[in-house]
Design a protein around this motif. Sequence first.
Motif, PDB file in Angstrom:
ATOM      1  N   LEU A   1       0.879  -1.200   0.065  1.00 51.34           N
ATOM      2  CA  LEU A   1       0.010  -0.159   0.083  1.00 51.34           C
ATOM      3  C   LEU A   1       0.876   1.208   0.091  1.00 51.34           C
ATOM      4  N   LEU A   2       0.898   2.114  -0.980  1.00 50.49           N
ATOM      5  CA  LEU A   2       1.369   3.190  -0.975  1.00 50.49           C
ATOM      6  C   LEU A   2       0.527   4.563  -0.698  1.00 50.49           C
ATOM      7  N   ILE A   3       0.826   4.914   0.456  1.00 50.12           N
ATOM      8  CA  ILE A   3      -0.030   6.144   1.066  1.00 50.12           C
ATOM      9  C   ILE A   3       0.512   7.494   0.843  1.00 50.12           C
ATOM     10  N   HIS A   4      -0.475   8.220  -0.101  1.00 42.48           N
ATOM     11  CA  HIS A   4      -0.408   9.444  -0.473  1.00 42.48           C
ATOM     12  C   HIS A   4      -0.143  10.448   0.733  1.00 42.48           C
ATOM     13  N   HIS A   5       0.717  11.665   0.043  1.00 43.71           N
ATOM     14  CA  HIS A   5       1.063  12.648   0.712  1.00 43.71           C
ATOM     15  C   HIS A   5       1.857  12.090   2.095  1.00 43.71           C
ATOM     16  N   GLY A   6       2.838  11.502   1.729  1.00 38.70           N
ATOM     17  CA  GLY A   6       3.960  11.151   2.721  1.00 38.70           C
ATOM     18  C   GLY A   6       3.561  10.267   3.925  1.00 38.70           C
ATOM     19  N   GLY A   7       2.488   9.480   3.630  1.00 38.33           N
ATOM     20  CA  GLY A   7       2.029   8.653   4.623  1.00 38.33           C
ATOM     21  C   GLY A   7       1.052   9.062   5.596  1.00 38.33           C
ATOM     22  N   SER A   8       0.745  10.477   5.165  1.00 45.53           N
ATOM     23  CA  SER A   8      -0.321  11.080   5.822  1.00 45.53           C
ATOM     24  C   SER A   8       0.057  11.492   7.288  1.00 45.53           C
ATOM     25  N   MET A   9      -0.864  11.491   8.202  1.00 51.90           N
ATOM     26  CA  MET A   9      -0.520  12.045   9.631  1.00 51.90           C
ATOM     27  C   MET A   9       0.313  11.025  10.629  1.00 51.90           C
TER      28      MET A   9
END
Length: 339
Positions: free
Chosen positions: A215-223
């Motif tokens: 899973l590639l999480i957008h926006h830097g891996g978020s919070m």
Amino acid sequence: MKKLDAFCHIMPAPYYRRFFELDSSRHAANLRKRVSHIPCLYDMDVRFRQMDEFGEEYRQIINIAAPPVEDLGSLAVSREMSRIGNDAMAALVAEHPDRFAGFMACVPMDDPEAAVAELDYAVGQLGALGAQIYTHVHSEPMDKPEFEPFWARAAELGKLLQVHPCRSSEWNDYPGEDRSKFEIWWTFGWEYDLSAFMARIVFSGVLERHPELKLLIHHGGSMVPHFSGRVGPGWDQLGARTPESQKADVTGYELSKRPVEYFRMMYADTAMFGAAHALRCCVDFYGTEHVLFGSDSPYDPERGPGYIRATIKNLQEIGLTTEEQEAIFHGNTERLLGL
């Protein structure tokens, strides 16, 4: 240095034309206005002129721009738009291999059986490198049982899944209000959206059952990197804050590891929009082997090159070694996508 931009949005001409022919859904109406003012989404001459700034070593991995196909109409429409998008992206990659290193499939997640079939078609016949999905389907969480066949098939194929947030002003900020104001739904809401998706995937046992899932999480891996203390020691105390009458809310699939370790199994892109300090935090949490160069082009104020330029600059100024830069700029992407 070679640069593979692993998270770039596009609307190929056939998809763009059909997008504007459809009866307008409430989700599509505002985005029609926005995408029409970003020419490089659909005009490849504009896009290629912008890409020239970054030299011959820069290529993109493309996906279909929001809104999700699930929000465009009926099940038949989402299946139709997925197929149009995949065929069109495959043609662009074939015609311009010097510009596009590959594409991520568009899949109709409102019909999980069709999503599996479309993933198989896009990967098996068109050469897709993986797929892009969103954080929910019509406000329903992605850990529901009907999505299990999709997770199983994606894990079996070993293909990367890009995860994009999906929230609108209809998601209010306070229970006493009807709508989100000041685009809070986007600035902060999208990051909560991504993080909630990640948590549900972890605690429902999706990664426990399918550890091969990428899973590639957008926006830097978020919070998650920025609140790793809450994700780590905080969630080690899961249930301590919940009354007995609500215990069902904190029980579920039996996990064999600390929650934070499942979050670290995921991957993050570098789409932090020029915030170098935040990007450094993401790299520190996930490690250089789990971070992929991704710009989120073309949604910058310049409508194309701005976030690419800023992200390259950030990666060159946050203290990475040459080897670490090479891994993030292209090595990790080549390894995970089989390029």
